[in-house]
Design a protein around this motif. Structure first.
Motif, mmCIF file in Angstrom:
data_model
loop_
_atom_site.group_PDB
_atom_site.id
_atom_site.type_symbol
_atom_site.label_atom_id
_atom_site.label_comp_id
_atom_site.label_asym_id
_atom_site.label_seq_id
_atom_site.Cartn_x
_atom_site.Cartn_y
_atom_site.Cartn_z
ATOM 1 N N ILE A 1 0.846 -1.188 0.000
ATOM 2 C CA ILE A 1 0.000 0.000 0.000
ATOM 3 C C ILE A 1 0.882 1.239 0.000
ATOM 4 O O ILE A 1 1.870 1.313 0.737
ATOM 5 N N THR A 2 0.518 2.171 -0.831
ATOM 6 C CA THR A 2 1.253 3.429 -0.905
ATOM 7 C C THR A 2 0.572 4.452 -0.009
ATOM 8 O O THR A 2 -0.529 4.227 0.506
ATOM 9 N N LYS A 3 1.216 5.576 0.146
ATOM 10 C CA LYS A 3 0.626 6.671 0.916
ATOM 11 C C LYS A 3 -0.680 7.120 0.250
ATOM 12 O O LYS A 3 -1.654 7.439 0.918
ATOM 13 N N GLU A 4 -0.676 7.133 -1.096
ATOM 14 C CA GLU A 4 -1.882 7.511 -1.834
ATOM 15 C C GLU A 4 -3.018 6.521 -1.556
ATOM 16 O O GLU A 4 -4.168 6.927 -1.348
ATOM 17 N N ASP A 5 -2.690 5.212 -1.534
ATOM 18 C CA ASP A 5 -3.702 4.203 -1.221
ATOM 19 C C ASP A 5 -4.264 4.405 0.182
ATOM 20 O O ASP A 5 -5.465 4.257 0.407
ATOM 21 N N GLU A 6 -3.394 4.724 1.109
ATOM 22 C CA GLU A 6 -3.841 4.958 2.481
ATOM 23 C C GLU A 6 -4.816 6.133 2.531
ATOM 24 O O GLU A 6 -5.840 6.073 3.213
ATOM 25 N N THR A 7 -4.520 7.182 1.785
ATOM 26 C CA THR A 7 -5.407 8.341 1.718
ATOM 27 C C THR A 7 -6.750 7.953 1.107
ATOM 28 O O THR A 7 -7.810 8.325 1.617
ATOM 29 N N ILE A 8 -6.709 7.179 0.022
ATOM 30 C CA ILE A 8 -7.951 6.739 -0.630
ATOM 31 C C ILE A 8 -8.780 5.908 0.341
ATOM 32 O O ILE A 8 -9.994 6.107 0.467
ATOM 33 N N PHE A 9 -8.141 4.976 1.050
ATOM 34 C CA PHE A 9 -8.881 4.135 1.989
ATOM 35 C C PHE A 9 -9.517 4.973 3.097
ATOM 36 O O PHE A 9 -10.681 4.771 3.448
ATOM 37 N N ASN A 10 -8.775 5.916 3.625
ATOM 38 C CA ASN A 10 -9.336 6.784 4.659
ATOM 39 C C ASN A 10 -10.483 7.628 4.114
ATOM 40 O O ASN A 10 -11.460 7.879 4.822
ATOM 41 N N ASN A 11 -10.392 8.036 2.846
ATOM 42 C CA ASN A 11 -11.495 8.765 2.219
ATOM 43 C C ASN A 11 -12.721 7.866 2.058
ATOM 44 O O ASN A 11 -13.856 8.322 2.223
ATOM 45 N N ILE A 12 -12.500 6.584 1.741
ATOM 46 C CA ILE A 12 -13.615 5.643 1.649
ATOM 47 C C ILE A 12 -14.299 5.525 3.004
ATOM 48 O O ILE A 12 -15.529 5.620 3.101
ATOM 49 N N LEU A 13 -13.517 5.328 4.051
ATOM 50 C CA LEU A 13 -14.091 5.204 5.394
ATOM 51 C C LEU A 13 -14.885 6.448 5.789
ATOM 52 O O LEU A 13 -15.898 6.348 6.466
ATOM 53 N N GLY A 14 -14.423 7.601 5.334
ATOM 54 C CA GLY A 14 -15.112 8.845 5.655
ATOM 55 C C GLY A 14 -16.233 9.194 4.691
ATOM 56 O O GLY A 14 -16.875 10.229 4.829
ATOM 57 N N GLY A 15 -16.466 8.322 3.703
ATOM 58 C CA GLY A 15 -17.521 8.585 2.726
ATOM 59 C C GLY A 15 -17.193 9.707 1.775
ATOM 60 O O GLY A 15 -18.075 10.314 1.178
ATOM 61 N N LYS A 16 -15.896 9.989 1.600
ATOM 62 C CA LYS A 16 -15.475 11.126 0.782
ATOM 63 C C LYS A 16 -14.908 10.737 -0.571
ATOM 64 O O LYS A 16 -14.681 11.593 -1.405
ATOM 65 N N GLU A 17 -14.660 9.446 -0.783
ATOM 66 C CA GLU A 17 -14.091 9.008 -2.061
ATOM 67 C C GLU A 17 -15.222 8.684 -3.023
ATOM 68 O O GLU A 17 -16.054 7.831 -2.732
ATOM 69 N N GLU A 18 -15.270 9.361 -4.153
ATOM 70 C CA GLU A 18 -16.374 9.186 -5.094
ATOM 71 C C GLU A 18 -15.948 8.531 -6.405
ATOM 72 O O GLU A 18 -16.792 8.252 -7.248
ATOM 73 N N ASN A 19 -14.664 8.288 -6.579
ATOM 74 C CA ASN A 19 -14.193 7.674 -7.812
ATOM 75 C C ASN A 19 -14.375 6.163 -7.699
ATOM 76 O O ASN A 19 -13.638 5.481 -6.988
ATOM 77 N N GLY A 20 -15.384 5.626 -8.410
ATOM 78 C CA GLY A 20 -15.722 4.213 -8.303
ATOM 79 C C GLY A 20 -14.580 3.281 -8.648
ATOM 80 O O GLY A 20 -14.400 2.248 -8.014
#
Length: 138
Positions: free
Chosen positions: A108-127
């Motif tokens: 996992i990269t730092k970017e992946d970690e950010t994406i995962f945290n955005n998913i948990l927060g309901g903030k990631e919208e890129n399917g």
């Protein structure tokens, strides 16, 4: 139209491991006749679920899911048309997330970690990013 829906929600404290087992048993019973497949990731505090199937069927299912008393603050992350299912043989795969650091089956990269945290927060919208991230658990 074949589609994929992803949502995140907060698991209520009274949603026990026994309740999780009931959810998964219900999926295994009810999803095959509806041709619904997907995955459920869960922790002590969160649910992330991806469901795949005909658009009308999975949006109807999502309407039911939103009213389930075992969770709250249900937020759809994405609803997208797809050409093929990502989890075609899983009527509901599942994995419990540890309360400590999440371990991925791939690096996992730092970017992946950010994406995962955005998913948990309901903030990631890129399917596509959501799907790629969830696949790392399986």
């Amino acid at each position: 139209m074949l589609s994929q829906l992803v949502y995140v929600s907060n698991r209520k404290p009274n949603c026990t491991q026994e309740e999780i087992s009931k959810i998964l048993e219900s999926c295994k019973k009810n999803n095959p006749p509806l041709d619904i497949t997907g995955i459920l990731l869960y922790s002590k505090k969160k649910f992330i679920q991806l469901v795949e199937g005909e658009s009308k069927v999975i949006t109807g299912l999502y309407d039911k899911i939103k009213t389930d008393p075992r969770h709250s603050e249900v937020r759809m992350i994405s609803l997208s048309p797809i050409k093929q299912k990502s989890f075609p043989s899983w009527h509901m795969g599942s994995k419990e997330l540890p309360k400590e650091k999440v371990n991925f089956n791939t690096d996992i990269t730092k970017e992946d970690e950010t994406i995962f945290n955005n998913i948990l927060g309901g903030k990631e919208e890129n399917g596509e990013r959501v799907l790629n991230m969830l696949k790392k658990f399986f």
